[in-house]
Write a protein that holds these residues in place. Structure first.
Motif, short mmCIF file in Angstrom:
data_model
loop_
_atom_site.label_atom_id
_atom_site.label_comp_id
_atom_site.label_asym_id
_atom_site.label_seq_id
_atom_site.Cartn_x
_atom_site.Cartn_y
_atom_site.Cartn_z
N HIS A 1 0.83 -1.20 0.00
CA HIS A 1 0.00 0.00 0.00
C HIS A 1 0.86 1.25 0.00
CE1 HIS A 1 -3.35 -2.61 2.04
NE2 HIS A 1 -3.12 -2.94 0.77
N CYS A 2 1.94 1.21 -0.77
CA CYS A 2 2.83 2.37 -0.88
C CYS A 2 2.24 3.40 -1.84
CB CYS A 2 4.20 1.95 -1.42
SG CYS A 2 5.15 0.88 -0.33
N GLU A 3 2.56 4.64 -1.62
CA GLU A 3 2.30 5.70 -2.59
C GLU A 3 3.47 5.68 -3.58
OE1 GLU A 3 2.28 10.59 -2.81
OE2 GLU A 3 1.63 9.61 -0.95
N VAL A 4 3.16 5.45 -4.84
CA VAL A 4 4.20 5.25 -5.84
C VAL A 4 4.09 6.30 -6.93
CG1 VAL A 4 5.22 3.65 -7.51
CG2 VAL A 4 4.23 2.76 -5.39
N HIS A 5 5.22 6.96 -7.21
CA HIS A 5 5.29 7.94 -8.29
C HIS A 5 6.25 7.42 -9.35
CE1 HIS A 5 3.09 11.25 -6.22
NE2 HIS A 5 3.50 10.58 -5.15
N SER A 6 5.73 7.22 -10.55
CA SER A 6 6.50 6.68 -11.67
C SER A 6 6.87 7.82 -12.62
CB SER A 6 5.69 5.62 -12.42
OG SER A 6 5.14 4.66 -11.51
N PHE A 7 8.14 7.81 -13.09
CA PHE A 7 8.64 8.91 -13.92
C PHE A 7 9.26 8.36 -15.20
CE2 PHE A 7 8.80 10.13 -9.50
CZ PHE A 7 8.38 11.44 -9.46
N ASP A 8 8.85 8.94 -16.33
CA ASP A 8 9.45 8.58 -17.61
C ASP A 8 9.00 9.58 -18.67
OD1 ASP A 8 10.32 7.41 -20.03
OD2 ASP A 8 10.28 5.42 -19.11
N PRO A 9 9.92 10.36 -19.23
CA PRO A 9 9.53 11.36 -20.24
C PRO A 9 9.51 10.82 -21.65
CG PRO A 9 11.83 11.62 -19.75
CD PRO A 9 11.35 10.47 -18.89
N SER A 10 9.91 9.55 -21.83
CA SER A 10 10.13 9.03 -23.18
C SER A 10 8.97 8.21 -23.74
CB SER A 10 11.39 8.14 -23.19
OG SER A 10 11.15 6.93 -22.50
N MET A 11 7.92 8.01 -22.96
CA MET A 11 6.86 7.09 -23.36
C MET A 11 5.78 7.72 -24.22
SD MET A 11 6.61 5.07 -19.70
CE MET A 11 4.85 4.82 -19.89
N LYS B 1 1.05 11.37 -21.17
CA LYS B 1 0.94 12.55 -20.33
C LYS B 1 0.87 12.15 -18.86
CE LYS B 1 -1.47 15.37 -23.80
NZ LYS B 1 -2.70 16.17 -24.10
N SER B 2 1.22 13.07 -17.99
CA SER B 2 1.14 12.81 -16.55
C SER B 2 -0.32 12.55 -16.17
CB SER B 2 1.68 14.00 -15.76
OG SER B 2 3.04 14.25 -16.09
N HIS B 3 -0.52 11.55 -15.31
CA HIS B 3 -1.88 11.23 -14.91
C HIS B 3 -1.87 10.38 -13.64
CE1 HIS B 3 -0.56 7.76 -17.36
NE2 HIS B 3 -1.39 7.02 -16.60
N VAL B 4 -3.02 10.32 -12.99
CA VAL B 4 -3.19 9.45 -11.83
C VAL B 4 -3.56 8.07 -12.33
CG1 VAL B 4 -4.49 9.06 -9.70
CG2 VAL B 4 -3.96 11.41 -10.42
N ARG B 5 -2.75 7.07 -11.95
CA ARG B 5 -3.01 5.71 -12.43
C ARG B 5 -4.03 5.00 -11.56
NH1 ARG B 5 0.86 2.19 -12.26
NH2 ARG B 5 0.02 1.04 -14.03
N SER B 6 -3.99 5.22 -10.26
CA SER B 6 -5.02 4.72 -9.37
C SER B 6 -5.14 5.70 -8.21
CB SER B 6 -4.69 3.32 -8.85
OG SER B 6 -3.54 3.34 -8.02
N LYS B 7 -6.34 5.93 -7.74
CA LYS B 7 -6.63 6.99 -6.80
C LYS B 7 -5.79 6.87 -5.53
CE LYS B 7 -10.48 9.38 -4.56
NZ LYS B 7 -11.94 9.38 -4.32
N TYR C 1 0.90 7.15 -9.38
CA TYR C 1 0.86 8.33 -10.24
C TYR C 1 1.95 8.22 -11.29
CZ TYR C 1 -1.50 10.07 -6.02
OH TYR C 1 -2.32 10.22 -4.93
N PHE C 2 1.65 8.69 -12.50
CA PHE C 2 2.64 8.73 -13.56
C PHE C 2 2.98 10.17 -13.89
CE2 PHE C 2 3.75 9.27 -18.05
CZ PHE C 2 4.89 8.49 -18.10
N HIS C 3 4.29 10.44 -14.04
CA HIS C 3 4.76 11.78 -14.38
C HIS C 3 5.63 11.70 -15.63
CE1 HIS C 3 3.54 13.02 -10.28
NE2 HIS C 3 4.06 11.86 -9.91
N ALA C 4 5.28 12.49 -16.63
CA ALA C 4 6.06 12.53 -17.87
C ALA C 4 7.27 13.43 -17.68
CB ALA C 4 5.18 13.03 -19.01
N THR C 5 8.08 13.09 -16.71
CA THR C 5 9.24 13.88 -16.31
C THR C 5 10.41 12.94 -16.10
OG1 THR C 5 7.87 15.55 -15.21
CG2 THR C 5 10.18 15.45 -14.56
#
Length: 380
Positions: free
Chosen positions: A215-225, A228-234, A238-242
């Motif tokens: 139940h970790c809060e996870v932030h995923s980062f990848d600008p190459s895919m 766009k940045s978005h919430v993957r599950s409430k 979270y995904f960040h295009a960074t």
């Protein structure tokens, strides 16, 4: 005499066998191609203004356009020029043997190391492998070591275990894409853990597994895919295009990637008072620039899960680059991090120019900060 029906059966079997052979051969070729490094022709030196600091989560295979290069080399983050020609990104790679001092400075190799590596060695440093546990010595001693010794020390150090995690666990795939984390309560608290994952390449297996299991809060980062940045599950993933870099570059245009330092990412996410428990990096050699900036800014996560990259054979002939990497590994050790797990990426390799044997170019390393040191028995 063979009946007509039997002959037909034999023909069908032969045809099917041929099809299976072609499919297997093609699949192996495709898999090998996906792992093949990029080789692009070097046409000119790049100025510092042309260089952009980006992280490359995965390499994109392309056809070699420089047949004179006997060894394929990977396009590095520091030699990608963001220039659009005909709607395509123009990427220029300086040949591995042609790095000049300015380019090395642009790669964040300190001038002291460049000068030190270029000096004639009159008193070689003899490393005592029997007592020093492969810990890189100070830079002045590294400069007195030969290239074969530097390569050997690098390989031995990243293959050593320095501390013990009583409860390691692999999250994500059992193959490439999974990562090993220490889940002892003092290193990872269920329901309150924070994870940063840099370098995704559309594989969220690690991120989703650790989020669901702990139940970790996870932030995923990848600008190459291209996503766009978005919430993957409430409230959890979270995904960040960074991308992660040692400089921040957010005012991007065209095909440029949005890049930020570790500190600026924490600030933007309102995590200034909350240090991530786990930071995973698979950013294709950009870790060598990111880690010094992180430590200099005072950022020390509890766990670092990193794939360290060497790239190509010809790259290993650059003495100052070996010294720089070994010095960074020593800085990681001095910051209190100890290796508790290592995974050999057997696909990522090169042929050593010194041993003439296949040698690892990628090491997947898991580190704990201030864990018990199995080498000295201390807690630092």
């Amino acid at each position: 005499m063979m009946s007509p029906r039997l002959r037909e059966y034999i023909k069908v079997i032969l045809v099917l066998s041929a099809i299976v052979y072609v499919v297997i051969f093609t699949s192996q070729y495709v898999i090998k191609s996906l792992r093949r490094p990029i080789v692009v022709k070097s046409s000119k030196s790049l100025s510092k203004e042309q260089l952009i600091t980006i992280g490359i989560p995965r390499a994109v295979p392309t056809v070699s356009v420089n047949r004179r290069l006997s060894v394929t080399t990977m396009v590095k983050p520091w030699v990608i020029t963001n220039k659009v020609e005909g709607g395509k990104l123009s990427s220029l790679k300086k040949a591995a043997g042609g790095y000049n001092n300015q380019m090395k400075l642009d790669m964040n190799i300190p001038v002291e190391i460049i000068n030190c590596a270029n000096k004639t060695v009159t008193n070689p440093y003899k490393y005592d492998y029997s007592t020093e546990f492969y810990l890189p010595p100070p830079v002045q001693d590294l400069c007195r070591m030969s290239l074969p010794d530097l390569e050997y020390l690098y390989q031995r150090y990243l293959s050593s275990i320095q501390t013990v995690c009583k409860n390691p666990r692999r999250f994500g795939k059992i193959t490439d894409g999974g990562w090993d984390v220490c889940v002892e309560p003092k290193y990872l608290q269920i329901n309150s853990c924070l994870v940063y994952s840099f370098g995704i390449n559309n594989d969220f297996s690690f991120d989703d597994d650790i989020a669901d299991s702990f139940h970790c809060e996870v932030h995923s980062f990848d600008p190459s895919m291209g996503a766009k940045s978005h919430v993957r599950s409430k409230d959890r993933t979270y995904f960040h295009a960074t991308g992660l870099s040692d400089v921040t570059r957010t005012n991007v245009v065209g095909n440029e990637w949005r890049m930020q330092t570790f500190q600026d990412i924490r600030t933007e996410l309102n995590h200034v008072e909350r240090m991530p428990d786990v930071v995973k990096m698979d950013i294709e050699a950009w870790e060598w620039n990111v880690l010094p900036e992180m430590f200099a800014s005072g950022h020390f996560p509890r766990q670092l899960i990193i794939e360290f990259h060497l790239w190509s054979q010809r790259y290993t002939t650059q003495k100052d680059m070996w010294i720089r990497r070994l010095a960074i590994l020593r800085d990681i050790y001095d910051a209190g991090y100890r290796i508790f797990w290592m995974n050999r990426n057997l696909v990522c390799k090169y042929k050593s120019l010194y041993t003439f044997k296949p040698t690892l170019a990628c090491h997947e390393i898991s580190l704990l900060r201030n864990g018990p040191n199995v080498l000295t028995g201390s807690n630092t």
